[in-house]
Design a protein around this motif. Structure first.
Motif, PDB file in Angstrom:
ATOM      1  N   VAL A 118       0.850  -1.188   0.000  1.00 36.23           N
ATOM      2  CA  VAL A 118       0.000   0.000   0.000  1.00 36.23           C
ATOM      3  C   VAL A 118       0.884   1.236   0.000  1.00 36.23           C
ATOM      4  O   VAL A 118       1.733   1.393   0.881  1.00 36.23           O
ATOM      5  CB  VAL A 118      -0.930   0.027   1.231  1.00 36.23           C
ATOM      6  CG1 VAL A 118      -1.774   1.296   1.211  1.00 36.23           C
ATOM      7  CG2 VAL A 118      -1.806  -1.206   1.264  1.00 36.23           C
ATOM      8  N   GLU A 119       0.686   2.095  -0.986  1.00 35.25           N
ATOM      9  CA  GLU A 119       1.401   3.364  -1.031  1.00 35.25           C
ATOM     10  C   GLU A 119       0.535   4.466  -0.410  1.00 35.25           C
ATOM     11  O   GLU A 119      -0.695   4.417  -0.492  1.00 35.25           O
ATOM     12  CB  GLU A 119       1.715   3.770  -2.479  1.00 35.25           C
ATOM     13  CG  GLU A 119       2.496   2.753  -3.266  1.00 35.25           C
ATOM     14  CD  GLU A 119       1.603   1.796  -4.035  1.00 35.25           C
ATOM     15  OE1 GLU A 119       2.090   1.150  -4.975  1.00 35.25           O
ATOM     16  OE2 GLU A 119       0.401   1.695  -3.693  1.00 35.25           O
ATOM     17  N   SER A 120       1.198   5.451   0.159  1.00 36.27           N
ATOM     18  CA  SER A 120       0.486   6.607   0.685  1.00 36.27           C
ATOM     19  C   SER A 120       1.395   7.824   0.612  1.00 36.27           C
ATOM     20  O   SER A 120       2.600   7.692   0.379  1.00 36.27           O
ATOM     21  CB  SER A 120       0.036   6.370   2.132  1.00 36.27           C
ATOM     22  OG  SER A 120       1.149   6.134   2.961  1.00 36.27           O
ATOM     23  N   GLY A 121       0.796   8.989   0.795  1.00 35.60           N
ATOM     24  CA  GLY A 121       1.575  10.215   0.853  1.00 35.60           C
ATOM     25  C   GLY A 121       1.510  11.085  -0.381  1.00 35.60           C
ATOM     26  O   GLY A 121       2.074  12.176  -0.408  1.00 35.60           O
ATOM     27  N   GLY A 122       0.833  10.602  -1.401  1.00 36.79           N
ATOM     28  CA  GLY A 122       0.707  11.411  -2.603  1.00 36.79           C
ATOM     29  C   GLY A 122      -0.192  12.609  -2.376  1.00 36.79           C
ATOM     30  O   GLY A 122      -0.843  12.742  -1.344  1.00 36.79           O
TER      31      GLY A 122
ATOM     32  N   GLN B 105      -1.146  -0.424  -5.399  1.00 34.94           N
ATOM     33  CA  GLN B 105      -2.151   0.152  -6.297  1.00 34.94           C
ATOM     34  C   GLN B 105      -1.779   1.544  -6.776  1.00 34.94           C
ATOM     35  O   GLN B 105      -2.390   2.051  -7.720  1.00 34.94           O
ATOM     36  CB  GLN B 105      -3.502   0.203  -5.574  1.00 34.94           C
ATOM     37  CG  GLN B 105      -4.063  -1.168  -5.238  1.00 34.94           C
ATOM     38  CD  GLN B 105      -4.339  -1.982  -6.470  1.00 34.94           C
ATOM     39  OE1 GLN B 105      -5.037  -1.540  -7.379  1.00 34.94           O
ATOM     40  NE2 GLN B 105      -3.783  -3.184  -6.533  1.00 34.94           N
ATOM     41  N   GLY B 106      -0.811   2.158  -6.136  1.00 33.52           N
ATOM     42  CA  GLY B 106      -0.345   3.455  -6.592  1.00 33.52           C
ATOM     43  C   GLY B 106      -0.924   4.615  -5.811  1.00 33.52           C
ATOM     44  O   GLY B 106      -1.998   4.517  -5.223  1.00 33.52           O
ATOM     45  N   THR B 107      -0.174   5.718  -5.813  1.00 32.05           N
ATOM     46  CA  THR B 107      -0.628   6.965  -5.210  1.00 32.05           C
ATOM     47  C   THR B 107      -0.294   8.099  -6.175  1.00 32.05           C
ATOM     48  O   THR B 107       0.778   8.118  -6.776  1.00 32.05           O
ATOM     49  CB  THR B 107       0.020   7.179  -3.825  1.00 32.05           C
ATOM     50  OG1 THR B 107      -0.536   8.333  -3.207  1.00 32.05           O
ATOM     51  CG2 THR B 107       1.536   7.328  -3.902  1.00 32.05           C
ATOM     52  N   GLN B 108      -1.209   9.021  -6.324  1.00 32.84           N
ATOM     53  CA  GLN B 108      -1.061  10.074  -7.317  1.00 32.84           C
ATOM     54  C   GLN B 108      -0.263  11.246  -6.759  1.00 32.84           C
ATOM     55  O   GLN B 108      -0.518  11.713  -5.642  1.00 32.84           O
ATOM     56  CB  GLN B 108      -2.430  10.575  -7.776  1.00 32.84           C
ATOM     57  CG  GLN B 108      -2.385  11.710  -8.781  1.00 32.84           C
ATOM     58  CD  GLN B 108      -1.797  11.293 -10.114  1.00 32.84           C
ATOM     59  OE1 GLN B 108      -2.022  10.157 -10.567  1.00 32.84           O
ATOM     60  NE2 GLN B 108      -1.041  12.192 -10.743  1.00 32.84           N
ATOM     61  N   VAL B 109       0.693  11.689  -7.540  1.00 33.43           N
ATOM     62  CA  VAL B 109       1.450  12.900  -7.219  1.00 33.43           C
ATOM     63  C   VAL B 109       1.243  13.883  -8.363  1.00 33.43           C
ATOM     64  O   VAL B 109       1.485  13.546  -9.526  1.00 33.43           O
ATOM     65  CB  VAL B 109       2.953  12.599  -7.049  1.00 33.43           C
ATOM     66  CG1 VAL B 109       3.746  13.901  -6.901  1.00 33.43           C
ATOM     67  CG2 VAL B 109       3.181  11.694  -5.852  1.00 33.43           C
ATOM     68  N   THR B 110       0.779  15.060  -8.025  1.00 33.08           N
ATOM     69  CA  THR B 110       0.567  16.100  -9.026  1.00 33.08           C
ATOM     70  C   THR B 110       1.338  17.340  -8.604  1.00 33.08           C
ATOM     71  O   THR B 110       1.183  17.823  -7.479  1.00 33.08           O
ATOM     72  CB  THR B 110      -0.922  16.435  -9.175  1.00 33.08           C
ATOM     73  OG1 THR B 110      -1.636  15.252  -9.519  1.00 33.08           O
ATOM     74  CG2 THR B 110      -1.132  17.486 -10.259  1.00 33.08           C
ATOM     75  N   VAL B 111       2.176  17.831  -9.508  1.00 33.14           N
ATOM     76  CA  VAL B 111       2.978  19.018  -9.240  1.00 33.14           C
ATOM     77  C   VAL B 111       2.458  20.142 -10.124  1.00 33.14           C
ATOM     78  O   VAL B 111       2.455  20.023 -11.350  1.00 33.14           O
ATOM     79  CB  VAL B 111       4.471  18.764  -9.500  1.00 33.14           C
ATOM     80  CG1 VAL B 111       5.287  20.005  -9.112  1.00 33.14           C
ATOM     81  CG2 VAL B 111       4.947  17.540  -8.733  1.00 33.14           C
ATOM     82  N   SER B 112       2.029  21.201  -9.473  1.00 37.49           N
ATOM     83  CA  SER B 112       1.441  22.325 -10.192  1.00 37.49           C
ATOM     84  C   SER B 112       2.435  23.472 -10.301  1.00 37.49           C
ATOM     85  O   SER B 112       3.194  23.748  -9.363  1.00 37.49           O
ATOM     86  CB  SER B 112       0.195  22.800  -9.442  1.00 37.49           C
ATOM     87  OG  SER B 112      -0.287  23.999 -10.005  1.00 37.49           O
ATOM     88  N   SER B 113       2.410  24.139 -11.441  1.00 40.54           N
ATOM     89  CA  SER B 113       3.273  25.312 -11.623  1.00 40.54           C
ATOM     90  C   SER B 113       2.540  26.597 -11.238  1.00 40.54           C
ATOM     91  O   SER B 113       3.137  27.657 -11.241  1.00 40.54           O
ATOM     92  CB  SER B 113       3.723  25.405 -13.081  1.00 40.54           C
ATOM     93  OG  SER B 113       2.602  25.518 -13.935  1.00 40.54           O
TER      94      SER B 113
END
Length: 121
Positions: free
Chosen positions: A5-9, A113-121
């Protein structure tokens, strides 16, 4: 089976940091090398880092070298990926995977299952 299990995204701004975690509730990770992968929309999943079961060996893809740090705490049964200086092109779904190592062989048997990371400018 190893239920990773991934977390922290999450959503962060350009240049900020995030720390991802990888655990297998109820299971020890001591015997596994753990790899972190990421997959951006429309692109293939790529390995970005791996840590051996004991933590002595760590490797990184060129794209994250110097910005990301992989670590593990086997007593706490957790593996971390500390991500600094995040860029827009780090936006992806991040996965951890277990290799019945002890070294990073590139043969992963179990996936989260993955965790989403989104980096916004």
């Amino acid at each position: 089976q190893l239920p990773l299990v991934e977390s922290g995204g999450g959503l962060v701004q350009l240049g900020e940091s995030l720390t991802l975690s990888c655990e297998a509730p109820g299971y020890a990770l001591d015997y596994y090398a753990i790899g972190w992968f990421r997959q951006a929309p429309g692109k293939e999943r790529v390995e970005i880092s791996c840590i051996s079961s004991g933590g002595a060996s760590r490797n990184y893809a060129d794209s994250v070298q110097g910005r990301f740090t992989i670590s593990r705490d086997n007593a706490k049964k957790i593996v971390y990926l500390k991500m600094n200086s995040l860029r827009v092109d780090d936006t992806a779904t991040y996965f951890c995977a277990a290799d019945q190592g002890p070294g990073c062989r590139g043969r992963y048997d179990f996936w989260g299952q993955g965790t989403q990371v989104t980096v916004s400018s």
